[in-house]
Design an enzyme around this catalytic site. Structure first.
Site, PDB file in Angstrom:
ATOM      1  N   ARG A  72       0.807  -1.212   0.000  1.00 19.47           N
ATOM      2  CA  ARG A  72       0.000   0.000   0.000  1.00 19.47           C
ATOM      3  C   ARG A  72       0.852   1.279   0.000  1.00 19.47           C
ATOM      4  NH1 ARG A  72      -2.921  -4.132   2.009  1.00 19.47           N
ATOM      5  NH2 ARG A  72      -0.832  -4.705   2.648  1.00 19.47           N
ATOM      6  N   THR A  73       1.785   1.380   0.931  1.00 18.71           N
ATOM      7  CA  THR A  73       2.525   2.637   1.095  1.00 18.71           C
ATOM      8  C   THR A  73       3.410   2.903  -0.119  1.00 18.71           C
ATOM      9  OG1 THR A  73       2.565   2.074   3.440  1.00 18.71           O
ATOM     10  CG2 THR A  73       3.897   3.954   2.752  1.00 18.71           C
ATOM     11  N   LYS A 100      24.804  -5.880  -1.032  1.00 13.43           N
ATOM     12  CA  LYS A 100      26.275  -6.034  -1.016  1.00 13.43           C
ATOM     13  C   LYS A 100      26.875  -5.364   0.218  1.00 13.43           C
ATOM     14  CE  LYS A 100      26.259  -5.573  -6.048  1.00 13.43           C
ATOM     15  NZ  LYS A 100      26.479  -4.556  -7.096  1.00 13.43           N
ATOM     16  N   ARG A 122      11.133   3.842   4.065  1.00 18.95           N
ATOM     17  CA  ARG A 122      10.662   2.861   5.062  1.00 18.95           C
ATOM     18  C   ARG A 122      11.860   2.024   5.468  1.00 18.95           C
ATOM     19  NH1 ARG A 122       5.534  -1.083   4.786  1.00 18.95           N
ATOM     20  NH2 ARG A 122       4.599   0.914   5.340  1.00 18.95           N
ATOM     21  N   HIS A 150       4.469   5.963  11.687  1.00 16.66           N
ATOM     22  CA  HIS A 150       4.012   5.796  10.300  1.00 16.66           C
ATOM     23  C   HIS A 150       3.043   6.960  10.046  1.00 16.66           C
ATOM     24  CE1 HIS A 150       3.035   4.108   6.528  1.00 16.66           C
ATOM     25  NE2 HIS A 150       2.631   2.896   6.883  1.00 16.66           N
TER      26      HIS A 150
HETATM   27  N1   CP Z   1      -0.401  -0.069   5.959  1.00 14.18           N
HETATM   28  C1   CP Z   1       0.810  -0.286   5.388  1.00 14.18           C
HETATM   29  O1   CP Z   1       1.809   0.350   5.720  1.00 14.18           O
HETATM   30  O2   CP Z   1       0.796  -1.248   4.414  1.00 14.18           O
HETATM   31  P1   CP Z   1       2.053  -1.697   3.549  1.00 14.18           P
HETATM   32  O3   CP Z   1       3.016  -2.398   4.479  1.00 14.18           O
HETATM   33  O4   CP Z   1       1.498  -2.606   2.488  1.00 14.18           O
HETATM   34  O5   CP Z   1       2.692  -0.464   2.977  1.00 14.18           O
END
Ligand code: CP
Length: 330
Positions: A72-73, A100, A122, A150
């Site tokens: 999603r993100t 590496k 992320r 988040h």
């Molecule tokens: N909600 C969320 O962060 O989903 P993803 O891990 O798929 O990005």
């Protein structure tokens, strides 16, 4: 995991421009949140048109750097950048020179050689996005760092609640499940309380951080408490963050029996949310996930417009009058 040491942005060397980052909900105040949600709403209207691409960020470069799995993100940041006509690159740690042994510092320095305007990152380690701010002139957006924050997930959740229920002030949200390992829970508690909602955390004592009430929420271990909420926000059981050999739970089956969100535990019409990915049959019953009161797909749609709003806001340096923003992007 230990928190990384970070240099605050106002400690940048003389001559380097001060940048705006979104690393935590704590970077925002209520006006910021309301402005971002209003901008997202404008983008939502713009996306109803047949041609969905807007020229707003033409010539800008946005890099998505993902050291952890994401559907999603990562997809919504990429599409958000494309919808705004920015040039975008998506890099996953797997298959890159991280395999590496390249350090986060060297990866950040390498990608910064392309003069990106925004780096979305992320990372499994708390504080990694802050570390990246030291090695780039780009604005940095935290797309999830360990169990810390988040922030864009919380913003898209607020947007979804506001669109669906018409308000945020006075809403009662029950957040259910693995709070201990959840960056989504931490960001949402902060954001919901900031906008005047009340939050009750529900789950087993072993998955409830000690002292979390200090964030301004209530805590209960009784699943029956979800019946009092306007929104039941179900967290994913984060099996990958539970250290091997530790005993957070006797078994997933027992968790489901005690705290799983089932139709029998909900009132008719209660809205249900989940950040995804869902463990159907564990924290959420499939009948709940697929019910008309589930906002899960709506959350995904919200993610696109909210991330467009975040990129737009960072790169246009602050508040915009929403009607002219719509005209500008039209
Ligand atoms: N909600 C969320 O962060 O989903 P993803 O891990 O798929 O990005």
């Amino acid at each position: 995991m230990a928190e990384l040491h970070v240099m605050r942005d106002d400690q940048r060397p003389p001559g380097k421009p001060v940048r705006r980052h979104l690393l935590s909900i704590g970077d925002l105040d209520r006006d910021d949140v309301e402005r971002l949600l209003a901008t997202a709403q404008s983008f939502g209207k713009a996306l109803e048109r047949e041609v969905k691409k807007l020229p707003t960020l033409r010539g800008r470069t946005i890099i998505n750097l993902f050291y952890e799995s994401s559907t999603r993100t990562s997809s919504s940041f990429e599409l958000a950048a494309k919808r705004l006509s920015a040039d975008t690159m998506s890099i996953k740690s797997s298959g890159s020179s991280v395999d590496k042994g390249e350090s986060l510092k060297d990866t950040a320095l390498t990608l910064s050689a392309y003069d990106p305007d925004v780096i979305v990152i992320r990372h499994p380690q708390i504080g990694a996005p802050q570390l990246v701010t030291r090695f780039t002139d780009a604005h940095v957006v935290n797309a999830g760092d360990g169990k810390h924050q988040h922030p864009t997930q919380a913003l898209l959740d607020l947007y979804t609640m506001q669109e669906e229920l018409g308000r945020l002030e006075g809403l009662h949200v029950a957040i259910v499940g693995d709070v201990l390992h959840s960056r989504v829970a931490r960001s949402n508690i902060q954001a919901l309380i900031m906008v005047g909602a009340s939050v009750t955390l529900v789950g087993p004592p072993s998955l409830m951080p000690r002292g979390i009430e200090a964030m301004g929420c209530e805590v209960t271990h009784d699943i029956a408490a979800i019946a009092h909420a306007d929104v039941v926000y179900v967290l994913r059981m984060q099996k990958e963050r539970m250290e091997a050999g530790s005993a957070f739970l006797p078994s997933l089956r027992e968790y489901t029996a005690m705290w799983g969100v089932t139709p029998e535990r909900l009132r008719p019409g209660q809205k249900v949310m989940h950040p995804g990915p869902m463990n159907r049959g564990v924290e959420i019953d499939a009948r709940v996930a697929d019910s008309s009161d589930s906002l899960v797909e709506r959350q995904v749609r919200s993610g696109l417009v909210v991330r467009m709003a975040v990129l737009y806001d960072l790169l246009t340096h602050g508040p915009v009058a929403i009607p002219s923003a719509v005209q500008e992007v039209a």
